[in-house]
Write a protein that holds these residues in place. Structure first.
Motif, PDB file in Angstrom:
ATOM      1  N   PRO A 127      41.130  -1.004 -25.908  1.00 45.52           N
ATOM      2  CA  PRO A 127      41.018  -2.325 -25.858  1.00 45.52           C
ATOM      3  C   PRO A 127      40.094  -3.185 -24.823  1.00 45.52           C
ATOM      4  O   PRO A 127      39.812  -4.335 -25.291  1.00 45.52           O
ATOM      5  N   LEU A 128      39.766  -2.968 -23.764  1.00 44.69           N
ATOM      6  CA  LEU A 128      38.946  -3.753 -22.964  1.00 44.69           C
ATOM      7  C   LEU A 128      37.371  -3.681 -23.647  1.00 44.69           C
ATOM      8  O   LEU A 128      36.827  -4.450 -23.570  1.00 44.69           O
ATOM      9  N   GLN A 129      37.162  -2.589 -24.363  1.00 49.19           N
ATOM     10  CA  GLN A 129      35.798  -2.561 -25.063  1.00 49.19           C
ATOM     11  C   GLN A 129      35.856  -3.570 -26.095  1.00 49.19           C
ATOM     12  O   GLN A 129      34.947  -4.262 -26.263  1.00 49.19           O
ATOM     13  N   TRP A 130      36.920  -3.485 -26.748  1.00 51.97           N
ATOM     14  CA  TRP A 130      36.846  -4.678 -27.853  1.00 51.97           C
ATOM     15  C   TRP A 130      36.916  -6.155 -27.411  1.00 51.97           C
ATOM     16  O   TRP A 130      36.297  -7.024 -27.877  1.00 51.97           O
ATOM     17  N   ILE A 131      37.359  -6.226 -26.259  1.00 53.86           N
ATOM     18  CA  ILE A 131      37.420  -7.570 -25.566  1.00 53.86           C
ATOM     19  C   ILE A 131      36.166  -7.740 -25.055  1.00 53.86           C
ATOM     20  O   ILE A 131      35.558  -8.772 -25.324  1.00 53.86           O
ATOM     21  N   SER A 132      35.264  -6.884 -24.685  1.00 53.41           N
ATOM     22  CA  SER A 132      33.745  -6.924 -24.101  1.00 53.41           C
ATOM     23  C   SER A 132      32.939  -7.246 -25.445  1.00 53.41           C
ATOM     24  O   SER A 132      32.148  -8.184 -25.298  1.00 53.41           O
ATOM     25  N   PHE A 133      33.300  -6.736 -26.414  1.00 47.13           N
ATOM     26  CA  PHE A 133      32.596  -7.049 -27.768  1.00 47.13           C
ATOM     27  C   PHE A 133      32.649  -8.402 -27.983  1.00 47.13           C
ATOM     28  O   PHE A 133      31.656  -9.465 -28.451  1.00 47.13           O
ATOM     29  N   ALA A 134      33.998  -8.978 -28.173  1.00 50.55           N
ATOM     30  CA  ALA A 134      34.041 -10.346 -28.413  1.00 50.55           C
ATOM     31  C   ALA A 134      33.362 -11.149 -27.440  1.00 50.55           C
ATOM     32  O   ALA A 134      32.954 -12.450 -27.688  1.00 50.55           O
ATOM     33  N   ILE A 135      33.502 -10.910 -26.041  1.00 52.39           N
ATOM     34  CA  ILE A 135      32.698 -11.751 -25.092  1.00 52.39           C
ATOM     35  C   ILE A 135      31.096 -11.873 -25.182  1.00 52.39           C
ATOM     36  O   ILE A 135      30.478 -12.848 -25.123  1.00 52.39           O
ATOM     37  N   ALA A 136      30.809 -10.679 -25.503  1.00 51.75           N
ATOM     38  CA  ALA A 136      29.361 -10.524 -25.649  1.00 51.75           C
ATOM     39  C   ALA A 136      28.947 -11.440 -27.076  1.00 51.75           C
ATOM     40  O   ALA A 136      27.735 -12.039 -27.033  1.00 51.75           O
ATOM     41  N   PHE A 137      29.632 -11.332 -28.007  1.00 48.19           N
ATOM     42  CA  PHE A 137      29.171 -11.940 -29.434  1.00 48.19           C
ATOM     43  C   PHE A 137      29.364 -13.550 -29.265  1.00 48.19           C
ATOM     44  O   PHE A 137      28.514 -14.544 -29.620  1.00 48.19           O
ATOM     45  N   LEU A 138      30.541 -13.910 -28.328  1.00 41.76           N
ATOM     46  CA  LEU A 138      30.474 -15.269 -27.954  1.00 41.76           C
ATOM     47  C   LEU A 138      29.237 -15.751 -27.368  1.00 41.76           C
ATOM     48  O   LEU A 138      28.810 -16.796 -27.441  1.00 41.76           O
ATOM     49  N   GLY A 139      28.813 -15.071 -26.186  1.00 40.48           N
ATOM     50  CA  GLY A 139      27.554 -15.170 -25.610  1.00 40.48           C
ATOM     51  C   GLY A 139      26.298 -15.479 -26.704  1.00 40.48           C
ATOM     52  O   GLY A 139      25.469 -16.416 -26.677  1.00 40.48           O
ATOM     53  N   VAL A 140      26.209 -14.803 -27.824  1.00 44.90           N
ATOM     54  CA  VAL A 140      25.178 -14.958 -28.667  1.00 44.90           C
ATOM     55  C   VAL A 140      25.330 -16.276 -29.539  1.00 44.90           C
ATOM     56  O   VAL A 140      24.619 -17.066 -29.621  1.00 44.90           O
ATOM     57  N   ILE A 141      26.700 -16.609 -29.640  1.00 41.00           N
ATOM     58  CA  ILE A 141      26.925 -17.916 -30.528  1.00 41.00           C
ATOM     59  C   ILE A 141      26.438 -18.984 -29.687  1.00 41.00           C
ATOM     60  O   ILE A 141      25.879 -20.015 -29.875  1.00 41.00           O
ATOM     61  N   VAL A 142      26.820 -19.001 -28.251  1.00 38.38           N
ATOM     62  CA  VAL A 142      26.408 -19.961 -27.505  1.00 38.38           C
ATOM     63  C   VAL A 142      24.879 -20.122 -27.340  1.00 38.38           C
ATOM     64  O   VAL A 142      24.504 -21.290 -27.182  1.00 38.38           O
TER      65      VAL A 142
END
Length: 292
Positions: A127-142
């Motif tokens: 689950p921590l990895q899935w959360i990390s994926f979301a954070i990283a993709f959010l960074g790309v969007i920003v």
């Protein structure tokens, strides 16, 4: 407390950390040199990157009698082809967008690799990895949303590069206990050169101020690969992972000094989110491994 007692209690810096810092600096220099060659066709740059490493690796393999063909030629060829796509799209995008942005977005490669390994190799994703994926993709969007220097084509090229880099990770993971690491690298260099030669009609002679980058791009790429390999032999991946992202720090500094690339607060926040996501992914994977 005496100075001698302080020395006894202090821990020396791990050799693995020193080697990973050298590797990341080498890769950052290589990327800066690739950007310096932006006036050349990207596949000519790919050829130069590969040739500069090949001329050192191939004779050494012959001397040490390391297999050139390998025992898994089809998988080795597949790894090389996806690696060429990843490298070529990275170099194309590098000619269009800031160095730090290109390097940070390409860091999504391990995320794609984890998802592909989960799908094809049935590796568990915590689950921590899935959360990390979301954070990283959010960074790309920003980054995309607030850095007007990044157009949609360049973003697509970088995401393509990251995706194929993820495929590279999965294939190397499969080959790592079946082939010598130099056999894997040599295959990649040969395929890079062959693909680059297919575009020779678009090549041009380097300008006088481009020759240092022409000569150095393959050398620094090879130094990075060697020290990266040695680093992981001396220290665990979880220890080295945070230092791997020093490459981004180097890229930001070099981008500012050599190409005049600055960042506003929000695009920089996007880069930070990508790094946070990547570090969480590593620790999530380590925690996942230790619990099984």
């Amino acid at each position: 407390m005496q100075i001698s007692e302080l020395r006894l209690k202090s821990r020396p810096i791990s050799k693995g950390i020193i080697y990973i810092l050298i590797a990341t600096l080498s890769f950052a220099i290589m990327n800066a040199m690739a950007k310096e060659l932006s006036g050349m066709h990207p596949l000519q740059v790919v050829f130069l990157r590969a040739f500069g490493s090949f001329v050192f690796i191939f004779p050494y393999m012959l001397y040490r009698r390391i297999s050139i063909v390998g025992s898994n030629p089809k998988i080795l060829l597949a790894r090389s082809l996806v690696g060429v796509v990843s490298l070529a799209t990275f170099f194309i995008a590098l000619q269009r967008i800031p160095l730090g942005s290109a390097v940070s977005i390409r860091y999504l490669g391990p995320i794609f690799g984890a998802v592909l390994a989960w799908f094809y190799l049935k590796e568990r994703v915590s689950p921590l990895q899935w959360i990390s994926f979301a954070i990283a993709f959010l960074g790309v969007i920003v980054i995309k949303g607030f850095d007007l220097r990044i157009d949609y084509l360049s973003l697509g090229l970088m995401l393509t590069s990251a995706f194929f880099l993820g495929m590279v990770f999965v294939l190397i993971r499969y080959l790592s206990d079946k082939e010598h690491y130099l056999t894997i690298i040599n295959y990649f260099m040969i395929v890079c050169m062959l693909v680059g030669l297919c575009f020779v009609q678009y090549w041009r002679m380097p300008l006088a101020d481009e020759w240092p980058s022409v000569i150095g791009i393959g050398i620094f790429g090879l130094i990075g690969q060697i020290f990266m390999t040695v680093a992981f032999k001396h220290s665990e991946a979880s220890v080295l992972a945070p230092f791997k992202y020093m490459e981004l720090v180097y890229a930001l500094i070099m981008g500012y000094i050599f190409f005049g690339e600055g960042y506003a607060l929000l695009p920089m926040l996007g880069i930070v989110l990508i790094v946070i996501g990547m570090v969480l992914n590593v620790y999530g994977k380590e925690k996942n491994t230790s619990s099984t």
